[in-house]
Structure formats: structure tokens, C-alpha cells
Design a protein around this motif. Structure first.
Motif, mmCIF file in Angstrom:
data_model
loop_
_atom_site.group_PDB
_atom_site.id
_atom_site.type_symbol
_atom_site.label_atom_id
_atom_site.label_comp_id
_atom_site.label_asym_id
_atom_site.label_seq_id
_atom_site.Cartn_x
_atom_site.Cartn_y
_atom_site.Cartn_z
ATOM 1 N N GLY A 86 -9.730 9.728 63.257
ATOM 2 C CA GLY A 86 -8.304 10.004 63.129
ATOM 3 C C GLY A 86 -7.705 9.370 61.896
ATOM 4 N N ALA A 87 -8.091 8.139 61.609
ATOM 5 C CA ALA A 87 -7.582 7.459 60.417
ATOM 6 C C ALA A 87 -8.035 8.190 59.158
ATOM 7 C CB ALA A 87 -8.055 6.012 60.398
ATOM 8 N N GLY A 88 -9.299 8.591 59.126
ATOM 9 C CA GLY A 88 -9.804 9.325 57.970
ATOM 10 C C GLY A 88 -9.111 10.666 57.788
ATOM 11 N N ALA A 89 -8.901 11.375 58.879
ATOM 12 C CA ALA A 89 -8.201 12.660 58.804
ATOM 13 C C ALA A 89 -6.769 12.472 58.327
ATOM 14 C CB ALA A 89 -8.215 13.346 60.166
ATOM 15 N N LYS A 130 0.057 16.616 56.776
ATOM 16 C CA LYS A 130 0.496 15.526 57.660
ATOM 17 C C LYS A 130 0.440 15.945 59.129
ATOM 18 C CE LYS A 130 1.423 13.065 54.057
ATOM 19 N NZ LYS A 130 0.299 12.495 53.415
ATOM 20 N N VAL A 131 -0.392 16.945 59.447
ATOM 21 C CA VAL A 131 -0.572 17.426 60.812
ATOM 22 C C VAL A 131 -2.047 17.300 61.166
ATOM 23 C CG1 VAL A 131 -0.440 19.434 62.330
ATOM 24 C CG2 VAL A 131 1.340 19.048 60.623
ATOM 25 N N LEU A 132 -2.322 16.725 62.345
ATOM 26 C CA LEU A 132 -3.693 16.609 62.844
ATOM 27 C C LEU A 132 -3.781 17.292 64.196
ATOM 28 C CD1 LEU A 132 -4.487 12.854 62.154
ATOM 29 C CD2 LEU A 132 -5.116 14.826 60.772
ATOM 30 N N VAL A 133 -4.892 17.946 64.462
ATOM 31 C CA VAL A 133 -5.142 18.571 65.751
ATOM 32 C C VAL A 133 -6.403 17.945 66.323
ATOM 33 C CG1 VAL A 133 -5.682 20.718 66.935
ATOM 34 C CG2 VAL A 133 -4.070 20.721 65.038
ATOM 35 N N ILE A 134 -6.352 17.557 67.586
ATOM 36 C CA ILE A 134 -7.503 16.979 68.254
ATOM 37 C C ILE A 134 -7.928 17.918 69.369
ATOM 38 C CG2 ILE A 134 -8.356 15.041 69.619
ATOM 39 C CD1 ILE A 134 -6.227 13.324 68.213
ATOM 40 N N TYR A 135 -9.185 18.298 69.355
ATOM 41 C CA TYR A 135 -9.744 19.137 70.406
ATOM 42 C C TYR A 135 -10.702 18.275 71.205
ATOM 43 C CZ TYR A 135 -12.421 22.666 72.810
ATOM 44 O OH TYR A 135 -13.032 23.408 73.772
ATOM 45 N N ARG A 136 -10.438 18.119 72.477
ATOM 46 C CA ARG A 136 -11.273 17.278 73.332
ATOM 47 C C ARG A 136 -11.989 18.127 74.352
ATOM 48 N NH1 ARG A 136 -10.630 11.938 73.368
ATOM 49 N NH2 ARG A 136 -11.253 11.872 75.527
ATOM 50 N N THR A 137 -13.205 17.745 74.652
ATOM 51 C CA THR A 137 -13.981 18.486 75.638
ATOM 52 C C THR A 137 -13.978 17.821 77.006
ATOM 53 O OG1 THR A 137 -15.985 17.339 74.946
ATOM 54 C CG2 THR A 137 -15.509 19.466 73.899
ATOM 55 N N HIS A 138 -13.345 16.646 77.111
ATOM 56 C CA HIS A 138 -13.250 15.966 78.398
ATOM 57 C C HIS A 138 -11.859 15.336 78.518
ATOM 58 C CE1 HIS A 138 -13.973 12.189 76.213
ATOM 59 N NE2 HIS A 138 -14.914 12.849 75.601
#
Length: 86
Positions: free
Chosen positions: A62-65, A72-80
Motif C-alpha cells: 500500500g505504501a509503495g502504491a 491518488k486513488v488506490l483499489v484493494i481487491y481481497r480474496t478473504h
């Protein structure tokens, strides 16, 4: 080996299966930087090996992204499911 491989400044491989290929590519292309995550690769000056605990890896990703995003927008896709219970 993709044709446009040499047009990149850094190549990132995640997982132990990239240790051997990255070692070969790094020797063949010394001007390109390589990052391998969750494994240790050959000791070449253009390879960085990074090993993290699972709980640290998400923070680092997340910090790297956040550093490289132009929007300035990040999307996180989680599988759990994410447990936010303190």
C-alpha cells in the motif's frame, strides 16, 4: 521473454518461482533493476530480495502504491474477509 522487457526500469517478481529466472535476467540485463518478493535471489547489484511477514507485506504494498500513483486513488481487491476487530 517479452519483446518490451528492456523498456522497463524495474521488474518485480513475487514468489519463490521467480528466484532462478530473475537471477538469469539480471545477469543478462545489468541496467535493469529487479525486485523479488518472498524469496532470495542471486547476489547481483541489480537485484533486491525482499522477505516480509504476511502482515507487513500489505502495508508495504500500500505504501509503495501510494508513492507511485498519479491519481491518488488506490483499489484493494481481497480474496478473504478483513477482520478489523481490535
Amino acid at each position: 521473454f517479452p519483446d518490451n522487457f528492456t523498456s522497463h526500469d524495474i521488474i518485480i517478481g513475487v514468489g519463490f518461482q521467480f528466484a532462478a529466472p530473475v537471477s538469469g535476467w539480471a545477469a543478462q540485463f545489468p541496467s535493469i533493476k529487479f525486485l523479488v518478493i518472498d524469496t532470495v535471489s542471486a547476489a547481483l547489484p541489480n537485484i533486491i530480495s525482499a522477505i516480509f511477514s504476511e502482515d507487513q507485506l500489505g502495508y508495504i504494498a500500500g505504501a509503495g502504491a501510494g508513492i507511485v500513483t498519479n491519481t491518488k486513488v488506490l483499489v484493494i481487491y481481497r480474496t478473504h474477509p478483513l477482520d478489523l476487530t481490535p
